[in-house]
Design an enzyme around this catalytic site. Structure first.
Site, PDB file in Angstrom:
ATOM      1  N   GLU A   1      -5.296  -8.580   0.911  1.00  0.00           N
ATOM      2  CA  GLU A   1      -5.982  -8.221   2.153  1.00  0.00           C
ATOM      3  C   GLU A   1      -7.447  -7.959   1.863  1.00  0.00           C
ATOM      4  OE1 GLU A   1      -4.353  -4.999   4.539  1.00  0.00           O
ATOM      5  OE2 GLU A   1      -2.303  -5.614   4.069  1.00  0.00           O
TER       6      GLU A   1
ATOM      7  N   GLU B   1       0.803  -1.230   0.000  1.00  0.00           N
ATOM      8  CA  GLU B   1       0.000   0.000   0.000  1.00  0.00           C
ATOM      9  C   GLU B   1       0.835   1.279   0.000  1.00  0.00           C
ATOM     10  OE1 GLU B   1      -2.913  -0.143   3.133  1.00  0.00           O
ATOM     11  OE2 GLU B   1      -3.927  -1.864   2.262  1.00  0.00           O
TER      12      GLU B   1
END
Ligand code: FCB
Length: 439
Positions: free
Chosen positions: A343, A166
């Site tokens: 995720e 991320e």
């Protein structure tokens, strides 16, 4: 309704990250990271919570991996704490830190669990931050050295190595909103950091391949579709801008060697000649983290999202269809490599009562997102695995220990682990997948 059917060799996993679970912050030669500094700065995290002990996974990993094996899962995504293996972020390596990740990978393999390693899940060595951190272009070179050392060391035993987790969060939450370490509040710095992260990713891929690292290499991006509240032109334009800033900002350099343009996007980083060539290395896979959609309204006050499936304890809207919309959208727009959902999960206000946690909301979340994922696969997206975030309740960054994302409840006073109802549900779901394939 019957279960959606996934491919027989699908990776069914759970994900974690080093700072959120390991603890042992000052043990066996680990150097401080920017998260140690940030979390110990008064006012930065809920209750002043920090990761000094966290889930004590550094000492309890064999028992935690027994839990994963007991759930019948065949994959686990973890991250390596850079300051544990190279305390200053350059120079000397820490033999005890390297040995820890060797043991960790071997302990997974012994249990039939496929390791997926992430190199950077936000815990930059503090010594590098003292020299400017990700705002300093040299950090990309330090990261490349670190990547090669870890890639050579673990690359024969892991199923995937991903460079960054991320990068949007590192750049914007770390350098613009200041919610995350290192806590800067400078939007121009944030876009420059994003560029250096992408550059470091590309340089690391090139260098690992040149060093003969055999494991598949990729990156993990957090993505969401941006959904306009109405089809008025102002809402559509705003949605396009948000999507450009969140999704295209990383996808365009990786796949198209450019930054996106959209009306309302003004800040761009300094880019040197050949940077895009370095960034756009072929990816063996792309990891996508999906939690919720971005709802966009240009009205004042903004028109609220309908939130038909409720909100999580983070205040994030539950919106499973967004996962399918996102994946089919990027599948149309880019030439994608195989995808892992690295995720997906929810925080819930779970309580442990008489040894049980009845988290029906999490089961509904998981079921809804797996169904959405199967729709994306049916529409042609090549998805190879799914990792629930997270195995354990853990240190949720600035939210501290207040937010519980785990399939497994953690009592932080005793370090007692308890499987929640959702863990049992996931185990049974995966067992039915295997049975359907005659395994
Ligand atoms: C993601 C992070 C992960 C965790 C979840 C809830 O943004 O990658 O570490 O905090 O959100």
């Amino acid at each position: 309704m019957t279960d959606p059917r996934f491919p027989s060799d699908f990776h069914w996993g759970v994900a974690t990250s080093s700072y959120q679970i390991e603890g042992a912050a000052a043990e066996d030669g680990r150097g401080p990271s920017i998260w140690d500094t940030f979390a110990h700065t008064p006012g930065k995290t809920v209750n002043g919570d920090h990761g000094d002990v966290a889930c004590d996974h550094y000492h309890r990993y064999p028992q935690d991996f027994d839990l994963i094996a007991g759930l019948g899962l065949n994959a686990y995504r973890f991250s390596i704490a850079w300051p544990r293996v190279q305390p200053q972020g350059k120079g000397a390596w820490n033999a005890k830190g390297l040995a820890f990740y060797d043991r960790l990978v071997d302990a997974l393999l012994e249990r039939g669990i496929t390791p997926h390693a992430t190199l950077y899940h936000w815990d930059l060595p503090q010594a590098l931050q003292d020299e400017g951190g990700w705002l300093n272009r040299d950090t990309a070179l330090r990261f490349t050295d670190y990547a090669v050392t870890m890639g050579v060391r673990l690359g024969d035993r892991v199923a995937a190595i991903c460079t960054h987790n991320e990068p949007w969060c590192t750049a914007h939450l770390g350098h613009h909103s200041g919610k995350f370490a290192p806590g800067l509040k400078d939007p121009q710095a944030a876009v420059q950091v994003a560029h250096h992260l992408l550059l470091s990713h590309g340089l690391a891929l090139q260098a690992m391949r040149a060093a003969g690292v055999k494991a598949p290499l990729g990156i993990v991006l957090n993505q969401s579709p941006a959904v306009p509240a109405t089809d008025r032109a102002t809402d559509l334009a705003l949605a396009e801008r948000e999507y450009a800033l969140f999704v295209r900002w990383f996808m365009d350099p990786l796949f198209l060697k450019r930054y996106p343009t959209a009306s309302g996007v003004h800040l761009y980083p300094q880019v040197r000649e050949n940077d895009f060539d370095a960034i756009a290395q072929p990816l063996d896979f792309l990891g996508i983290n999906y939690y919720t959609r971005i709802w966009v309204s240009s009205e004042e006050p903004p028109r609220p999202a309908p939130r038909m499936d409720g909100v999580t304890d983070m205040g994030w809207e539950v919106y499973p269809q967004g996962l399918a919309d996102l994946l089919t959208g990027i599948h149309r727009e880019y030439k994608l490599p195989p995808i892992y959902i690295t995720e997906n999960g929810m925080a819930n206000a779970d309580t442990l009562v008489e040894g049980k946690v009845h988290d029906a909301q999490r089961i509904a979340y998981l079921k809804g997102h797996l169904e959405a994922l199967s729709r994306a696969i049916a529409a042609g997206v090549d998805v190879r695995g799914f990792f629930y975030w997270s195995l354990l309740d853990n240190y949720e960054w600035d939210s501290g220990y207040d937010k519980r994302f785990g399939l497994v409840h953690v009592d932080y006073a005793t370090q007692q682990r308890t499987l929640k109802d959702s863990a049992h549900w996931y185990r049974e779901f995966v067992a039915r997948q295997r049975a359907a394939h005659g395994a």
